[in-house]
Design a protein around this motif. Structure first.
Motif, PDB file in Angstrom:
ATOM      1  N   GLU A   1      -4.653   9.630   0.287  1.00 20.67           N
ATOM      2  CA  GLU A   1      -4.767   8.964  -1.006  1.00 20.67           C
ATOM      3  C   GLU A   1      -4.096   7.599  -0.864  1.00 20.67           C
ATOM      4  N   LEU A   2      -4.833   6.561  -1.167  1.00 22.49           N
ATOM      5  CA  LEU A   2      -4.325   5.195  -1.072  1.00 22.49           C
ATOM      6  C   LEU A   2      -4.161   4.640  -2.476  1.00 22.49           C
ATOM      7  N   ARG A   3      -2.997   4.058  -2.756  1.00 24.99           N
ATOM      8  CA  ARG A   3      -2.743   3.411  -4.040  1.00 24.99           C
ATOM      9  C   ARG A   3      -2.305   1.985  -3.786  1.00 24.99           C
ATOM     10  N   VAL A   4      -2.937   1.070  -4.504  1.00 22.48           N
ATOM     11  CA  VAL A   4      -2.541  -0.338  -4.420  1.00 22.48           C
ATOM     12  C   VAL A   4      -2.755  -0.955  -5.800  1.00 22.48           C
TER      13      VAL A   4
ATOM     14  N   LYS B   1     -14.401   1.061 -11.333  1.00 26.44           N
ATOM     15  CA  LYS B   1     -13.975   1.606 -12.626  1.00 26.44           C
ATOM     16  C   LYS B   1     -13.441   3.029 -12.501  1.00 26.44           C
ATOM     17  N   ARG B   2     -14.087   3.840 -11.690  1.00 28.89           N
ATOM     18  CA  ARG B   2     -13.664   5.245 -11.588  1.00 28.89           C
ATOM     19  C   ARG B   2     -12.401   5.407 -10.753  1.00 28.89           C
TER      20      ARG B   2
ATOM     21  N   LEU C   1       0.849  -1.197   0.000  1.00 25.92           N
ATOM     22  CA  LEU C   1       0.000   0.000   0.000  1.00 25.92           C
ATOM     23  C   LEU C   1       0.879   1.239   0.000  1.00 25.92           C
ATOM     24  N   ARG C   2       0.468   2.223  -0.765  1.00 23.42           N
ATOM     25  CA  ARG C   2       1.184   3.501  -0.768  1.00 23.42           C
ATOM     26  C   ARG C   2       0.195   4.601  -0.384  1.00 23.42           C
TER      27      ARG C   2
ATOM     28  N   GLU D   1      -4.136   0.090 -11.167  1.00 22.13           N
ATOM     29  CA  GLU D   1      -3.829   0.500  -9.806  1.00 22.13           C
ATOM     30  C   GLU D   1      -5.081   1.150  -9.230  1.00 22.13           C
ATOM     31  N   LEU D   2      -5.452   0.737  -8.045  1.00 19.05           N
ATOM     32  CA  LEU D   2      -6.633   1.261  -7.381  1.00 19.05           C
ATOM     33  C   LEU D   2      -6.232   2.498  -6.587  1.00 19.05           C
TER      34      LEU D   2
END
Length: 145
Positions: free
Chosen positions: A44-47, A68-69, A21-22, A76-77
Motif C-alpha cells: 500500500e503506497l500513500r503519498v 478519484k477512487r 512516500l509511505r 492523499e493518494l
C-alpha cells in the motif's frame, strides 16, 4: 558529504522526495487454504498530493479526476498492489501505477476542433446510403410476387 536522498521523477517536471512516500505491507486477500495468505505481501503506497512537486493547477485537477477512487479526504493518494507474491515486486507495481497516473494527468488532452465535412465526404456518405437503401429494396417482397 551529506547523504541527501535523490528526487524521483514521475513525469515531465513532476517529482517527489522518497521520504514523502509511505509504504505499508498487509496480507493479501483471495482464496486460500493451508499455508496460504500468511505473508504480508500486498503493498500500500500513500503519498500526499502536496508533496508532489511540479504539478500545475490543470494537471492537479486532471489527477484528482483520474484518481478519484484512490484519493482520501485529506488529498492523499492511496495505491494498492497485490498482483505479485513478493513485497518488492508489489512495491514496484505501486510505483509504476503512480508514475502511470502522473503521466496521464500531466498530458494535456488534445482539443477537438469541429470541422466542416468536405463535399466529397458528403457525396460518399449519400452514395453509401443510396446503395444500402437499394439493397434493402431488393430484399423486400413486391406485390406481384
Amino acid at each position: 558529504w551529506s547523504a541527501r536522498p535523490q528526487n524521483c521523477w514521475l513525469g515531465p517536471k513532476v517529482w517527489f522526495r522518497p521520504v514523502d512516500l509511505r509504504f505499508r505491507f498487509i496480507r493479501s486477500g483471495g482464496p486460500g487454504g493451508q499455508s496460504v495468505n500468511k505473508l504480508s505481501s500486498q503493498a500500500e503506497l500513500r503519498v500526499a498530493l502536496d508533496h508532489i512537486t511540479g504539478l500545475d493547477d490543470a494537471s492537479r485537477t486532471r489527477l484528482k479526476r483520474l484518481a478519484k477512487r484512490w484519493l482520501t479526504k485529506l488529498d492523499e493518494l492511496v495505491i494498492h498492489a497485490d498482483t505479485h507474491r513478493s513485497q518488492k515486486m508489489n512495491k514496484q507495481a505501486c510505483l509504476d501505477r503512480l508514475q502511470d497516473i502522473m503521466l496521464r494527468a500531466t498530458t494535456r488532452p488534445k482539443l477537438r476542433r469541429k470541422k466542416k465535412p468536405t463535399r466529397s465526404m458528403i457525396e460518399r456518405r449519400l452514395e453509401n446510403k443510396r446503395k444500402v437503401s437499394e439493397k434493402k429494396q431488393r430484399r423486400q417482397k413486391h406485390e406481384g410476387d
